[in-house]
Write a protein that holds these residues in place. Structure first.
Motif, PDB file in Angstrom:
ATOM      1  N   ALA A  25      43.478  48.608  72.658  1.00  0.00           N
ATOM      2  CA  ALA A  25      44.906  48.441  72.375  1.00  0.00           C
ATOM      3  C   ALA A  25      45.750  49.298  73.317  1.00  0.00           C
ATOM      4  CB  ALA A  25      45.196  48.808  70.922  1.00  0.00           C
ATOM      5  N   ASN A  26      45.300  50.517  73.603  1.00  0.00           N
ATOM      6  CA  ASN A  26      46.041  51.390  74.519  1.00  0.00           C
ATOM      7  C   ASN A  26      45.986  50.876  75.956  1.00  0.00           C
ATOM      8  OD1 ASN A  26      47.151  54.162  73.372  1.00  0.00           O
ATOM      9  ND2 ASN A  26      45.356  53.604  72.172  1.00  0.00           N
ATOM     10  N   VAL A  27      44.859  50.331  76.345  1.00  0.00           N
ATOM     11  CA  VAL A  27      44.717  49.765  77.690  1.00  0.00           C
ATOM     12  C   VAL A  27      45.706  48.618  77.888  1.00  0.00           C
ATOM     13  CG1 VAL A  27      43.157  48.420  79.166  1.00  0.00           C
ATOM     14  CG2 VAL A  27      42.321  50.490  78.040  1.00  0.00           C
ATOM     15  N   VAL A  28      45.745  47.704  76.924  1.00  0.00           N
ATOM     16  CA  VAL A  28      46.655  46.558  77.021  1.00  0.00           C
ATOM     17  C   VAL A  28      48.107  47.032  76.992  1.00  0.00           C
ATOM     18  CG1 VAL A  28      47.430  44.435  75.879  1.00  0.00           C
ATOM     19  CG2 VAL A  28      44.980  44.939  76.068  1.00  0.00           C
ATOM     20  N   SER A  29      48.395  48.010  76.152  1.00  0.00           N
ATOM     21  CA  SER A  29      49.756  48.545  76.061  1.00  0.00           C
ATOM     22  C   SER A  29      50.210  49.129  77.399  1.00  0.00           C
ATOM     23  CB  SER A  29      49.815  49.620  74.973  1.00  0.00           C
ATOM     24  OG  SER A  29      51.098  50.200  74.905  1.00  0.00           O
ATOM     25  N   ALA A  30      49.308  49.792  78.112  1.00  0.00           N
ATOM     26  CA  ALA A  30      49.659  50.369  79.414  1.00  0.00           C
ATOM     27  C   ALA A  30      50.084  49.281  80.399  1.00  0.00           C
ATOM     28  CB  ALA A  30      48.478  51.168  79.976  1.00  0.00           C
ATOM     29  N   VAL A  31      49.366  48.159  80.399  1.00  0.00           N
ATOM     30  CA  VAL A  31      49.713  47.068  81.313  1.00  0.00           C
ATOM     31  C   VAL A  31      51.042  46.428  80.902  1.00  0.00           C
ATOM     32  CG1 VAL A  31      48.920  44.940  82.409  1.00  0.00           C
ATOM     33  CG2 VAL A  31      47.246  46.658  81.691  1.00  0.00           C
ATOM     34  N   GLU A  32      51.247  46.255  79.601  1.00  0.00           N
ATOM     35  CA  GLU A  32      52.508  45.683  79.126  1.00  0.00           C
ATOM     36  C   GLU A  32      53.697  46.530  79.563  1.00  0.00           C
ATOM     37  OE1 GLU A  32      51.158  43.441  74.985  1.00  0.00           O
ATOM     38  OE2 GLU A  32      51.625  45.585  74.948  1.00  0.00           O
ATOM     39  N   ASP A  33      53.562  47.842  79.436  1.00  0.00           N
ATOM     40  CA  ASP A  33      54.689  48.711  79.793  1.00  0.00           C
ATOM     41  C   ASP A  33      54.854  48.854  81.299  1.00  0.00           C
ATOM     42  OD1 ASP A  33      56.157  49.500  77.443  1.00  0.00           O
ATOM     43  OD2 ASP A  33      54.329  50.478  76.771  1.00  0.00           O
ATOM     44  N   LEU A  34      53.798  48.629  82.058  1.00  0.00           N
ATOM     45  CA  LEU A  34      53.952  48.541  83.511  1.00  0.00           C
ATOM     46  C   LEU A  34      54.877  47.371  83.859  1.00  0.00           C
ATOM     47  CD1 LEU A  34      53.335  48.967  86.520  1.00  0.00           C
ATOM     48  CD2 LEU A  34      51.182  47.711  86.152  1.00  0.00           C
ATOM     49  N   VAL A  35      54.648  46.235  83.217  1.00  0.00           N
ATOM     50  CA  VAL A  35      55.510  45.070  83.448  1.00  0.00           C
ATOM     51  C   VAL A  35      56.948  45.391  83.053  1.00  0.00           C
ATOM     52  CG1 VAL A  35      55.998  42.683  82.746  1.00  0.00           C
ATOM     53  CG2 VAL A  35      53.643  43.400  83.202  1.00  0.00           C
ATOM     54  N   ARG A  36      57.129  46.039  81.908  1.00  0.00           N
ATOM     55  CA  ARG A  36      58.486  46.392  81.466  1.00  0.00           C
ATOM     56  C   ARG A  36      59.155  47.341  82.463  1.00  0.00           C
ATOM     57  NH1 ARG A  36      55.707  46.990  76.267  1.00  0.00           N
ATOM     58  NH2 ARG A  36      56.072  45.074  75.055  1.00  0.00           N
ATOM     59  N   ALA A  37      58.393  48.291  82.993  1.00  0.00           N
ATOM     60  CA  ALA A  37      58.954  49.236  83.959  1.00  0.00           C
ATOM     61  C   ALA A  37      59.459  48.509  85.208  1.00  0.00           C
ATOM     62  CB  ALA A  37      57.908  50.286  84.337  1.00  0.00           C
ATOM     63  N   GLU A  39      60.394  45.334  85.331  1.00  0.00           N
ATOM     64  CA  GLU A  39      61.576  44.563  84.920  1.00  0.00           C
ATOM     65  C   GLU A  39      62.808  45.464  84.881  1.00  0.00           C
ATOM     66  OE1 GLU A  39      59.364  41.208  82.083  1.00  0.00           O
ATOM     67  OE2 GLU A  39      60.120  43.080  81.209  1.00  0.00           O
ATOM     68  N   ASP A  40      62.622  46.655  84.334  1.00  0.00           N
ATOM     69  CA  ASP A  40      63.728  47.622  84.283  1.00  0.00           C
ATOM     70  C   ASP A  40      64.175  48.012  85.694  1.00  0.00           C
ATOM     71  OD1 ASP A  40      63.503  47.666  81.493  1.00  0.00           O
ATOM     72  OD2 ASP A  40      62.134  49.381  81.514  1.00  0.00           O
ATOM     73  N   ALA A  41      63.211  48.205  86.594  1.00  0.00           N
ATOM     74  CA  ALA A  41      63.532  48.588  87.973  1.00  0.00           C
ATOM     75  C   ALA A  41      64.356  47.501  88.650  1.00  0.00           C
ATOM     76  CB  ALA A  41      62.246  48.849  88.758  1.00  0.00           C
ATOM     77  N   ILE A 120      60.613  42.326  97.369  1.00  0.00           N
ATOM     78  CA  ILE A 120      59.250  42.849  97.240  1.00  0.00           C
ATOM     79  C   ILE A 120      58.993  43.318  95.809  1.00  0.00           C
ATOM     80  CG2 ILE A 120      57.560  44.481  98.134  1.00  0.00           C
ATOM     81  CD1 ILE A 120      58.524  42.316 100.120  1.00  0.00           C
ATOM     82  N   LEU A 121      59.991  43.933  95.201  1.00  0.00           N
ATOM     83  CA  LEU A 121      59.837  44.310  93.780  1.00  0.00           C
ATOM     84  C   LEU A 121      59.612  43.076  92.919  1.00  0.00           C
ATOM     85  CD1 LEU A 121      62.506  47.128  93.227  1.00  0.00           C
ATOM     86  CD2 LEU A 121      60.008  47.359  93.168  1.00  0.00           C
ATOM     87  N   GLU A 122      60.272  41.975  93.252  1.00  0.00           N
ATOM     88  CA  GLU A 122      60.065  40.733  92.497  1.00  0.00           C
ATOM     89  C   GLU A 122      58.627  40.235  92.642  1.00  0.00           C
ATOM     90  OE1 GLU A 122      63.124  38.295  94.152  1.00  0.00           O
ATOM     91  OE2 GLU A 122      64.624  38.897  92.645  1.00  0.00           O
ATOM     92  N   GLU A 123      58.087  40.356  93.856  1.00  0.00           N
ATOM     93  CA  GLU A 123      56.685  39.958  94.063  1.00  0.00           C
ATOM     94  C   GLU A 123      55.749  40.875  93.271  1.00  0.00           C
ATOM     95  OE1 GLU A 123      55.657  37.285  95.606  1.00  0.00           O
ATOM     96  OE2 GLU A 123      57.660  36.713  96.271  1.00  0.00           O
ATOM     97  N   CYS A 124      56.076  42.173  93.235  1.00  0.00           N
ATOM     98  CA  CYS A 124      55.264  43.115  92.449  1.00  0.00           C
ATOM     99  C   CYS A 124      55.306  42.766  90.967  1.00  0.00           C
ATOM    100  CB  CYS A 124      55.756  44.544  92.674  1.00  0.00           C
ATOM    101  SG  CYS A 124      55.385  45.216  94.315  1.00  0.00           S
ATOM    102  N   LEU A 125      56.472  42.360  90.490  1.00  0.00           N
ATOM    103  CA  LEU A 125      56.592  41.974  89.088  1.00  0.00           C
ATOM    104  C   LEU A 125      55.733  40.754  88.787  1.00  0.00           C
ATOM    105  CD1 LEU A 125      57.791  42.133  86.258  1.00  0.00           C
ATOM    106  CD2 LEU A 125      59.807  40.892  87.121  1.00  0.00           C
ATOM    107  N   LYS A 126      55.742  39.766  89.673  1.00  0.00           N
ATOM    108  CA  LYS A 126      54.900  38.581  89.466  1.00  0.00           C
ATOM    109  C   LYS A 126      53.430  38.972  89.373  1.00  0.00           C
ATOM    110  CE  LYS A 126      57.941  35.467  92.084  1.00  0.00           C
ATOM    111  NZ  LYS A 126      58.047  34.689  93.345  1.00  0.00           N
TER     112      LYS A 126
END
Length: 222
Positions: A25-37, A39-41, A120-126
Motif C-alpha cells: 500500500a505504501n509503495v503504490v501510494s508513493a507512485v500516486e503522489d509522484l503523479v500528483r507532484a 500535476e502540481d508542478a 518536457i514536464l508534460e512528457e514526464c507526467l505521461k
C-alpha cells in the motif's frame, strides 16, 4: 501443495504477510503522489507540489521500515529457506518502486519550475501516469499471488505490457527533449529533467522486475 502456498492460505494469521500488504500500500501510494507532484508542478502550485513530495517521502520511509520488519518476521516463519528467500527478493523489488518514486521527487524538488520547459514536464507526467498503472497492476498481481497464485501470472504479463508503454512514452519524451530550441534553457535544469525522466522510467522498470519475481514464486508454488 507447496509449503509456501499453504503459508499464503494463512495470510490473516501470518504477520509477515500482513506487513507485506501494508508495504505494498505504501509503495503504490508513493507512485500516486509522484503523479500528483508532477500535476502540481505543471499547474505552478509549488505549495501543493511540496505537500505531495512530503507524502512520497513519508510513504518511502514507511515502506523501508516495513521491509525491515518483514525480513525480521520471515526469519521466524515455518517455510522453506528457498521460499523465504523468494519472498525477500519480492519485497526488495517492491521497495525499489518506492525508492525511485522518492528519487524522482527529490529531482523535482531541486528543479526551478519557472525555468523548466512545460512540454518536457508534460512528457514526464505521461510517463509517471503510465508508471502508476504499472504499480496498480503489480498490486493486483500480488493480491492474486496471495489468493489465487495460478492467476498471478496473467497479471504479471499485464505489468510487462504496461511497462512497454512507459518505454514508448520515454522514447517520445526524449524526442521532445531533442526538439528543444538550442540555447533557450539553463543547462542544469535540462540535466535535472533528464534525470527525472530516467527516475520515472526506473519506477516502471522495477514494477516489471517485481513481476519477474512473482513469476518465480508462481513456478515454486505449483
Amino acid at each position: 501443495m507447496s509449503d509456501l502456498l499453504k503459508w499464503f492460505g494463512q495470510r490473516r494469521q501470518v504477520r509477515a504477510l500482513t506487513l507485506m500488504q501494508r508495504h505494498l500500500a505504501n509503495v503504490v501510494s508513493a507512485v500516486e503522489d509522484l503523479v500528483r507532484a508532477l500535476e502540481d508542478a505543471l499547474r505552478g502550485d509549488e505549495k501543493s507540489m511540496m505537500a505531495s513530495i512530503r507524502r512520497v517521502a513519508e510513504a518511502e520511509r514507511e515502506a523501508d521500515w516495513l521491509r525491515r520488519a518483514i525480513m525480521d518476521a520471515l526469519a521466524s516463519e515455518v517455510i522453506s529457506a528457498a521460499g523465504r528467500e523468494d519472498l525477500m527478493h519480492l519485497i526488495k523489488r517492491m521497495d525499489m518502486i518506492a525508492d525511485w518514486s522518492r528519487e524522482a521527487t527529490r529531482i523535482l524538488e531541486a528543479m526551478p519550475l519557472r525555468e523548466a520547459p512545460k512540454e518536457i514536464l508534460e512528457e514526464c507526467l505521461k510517463m509517471a501516469q503510465g508508471a502508476k498503472e504499472c504499480a496498480y497492476a503489480v498490486r493486483k498481481a500480488i493480491d492474486r499471488l496471495l489468493e489465487k497464485p495460478e492467476e498471478a501470472l496473467k497479471e504479471a504479463d499485464r505489468v510487462e505490457r504496461l511497462e512497454e508503454r512507459v518505454d514508448a512514452l520515454y522514447r517520445e519524451a526524449r524526442r521532445a527533449f531533442a526538439r528543444l530550441p538550442p540555447g533557450q534553457h539553463h543547462t542544469p535544469v535540462l540535466i535535472l529533467l533528464r534525470d527525472l525522466m530516467d527516475a520515472i522510467e526506473n519506477v516502471a522498470d522495477w514494477c516489471e522486475n517485481t513481476c519477474d519475481q512473482i513469476r518465480v514464486i508462481c513456478v515454486t508454488v505449483r
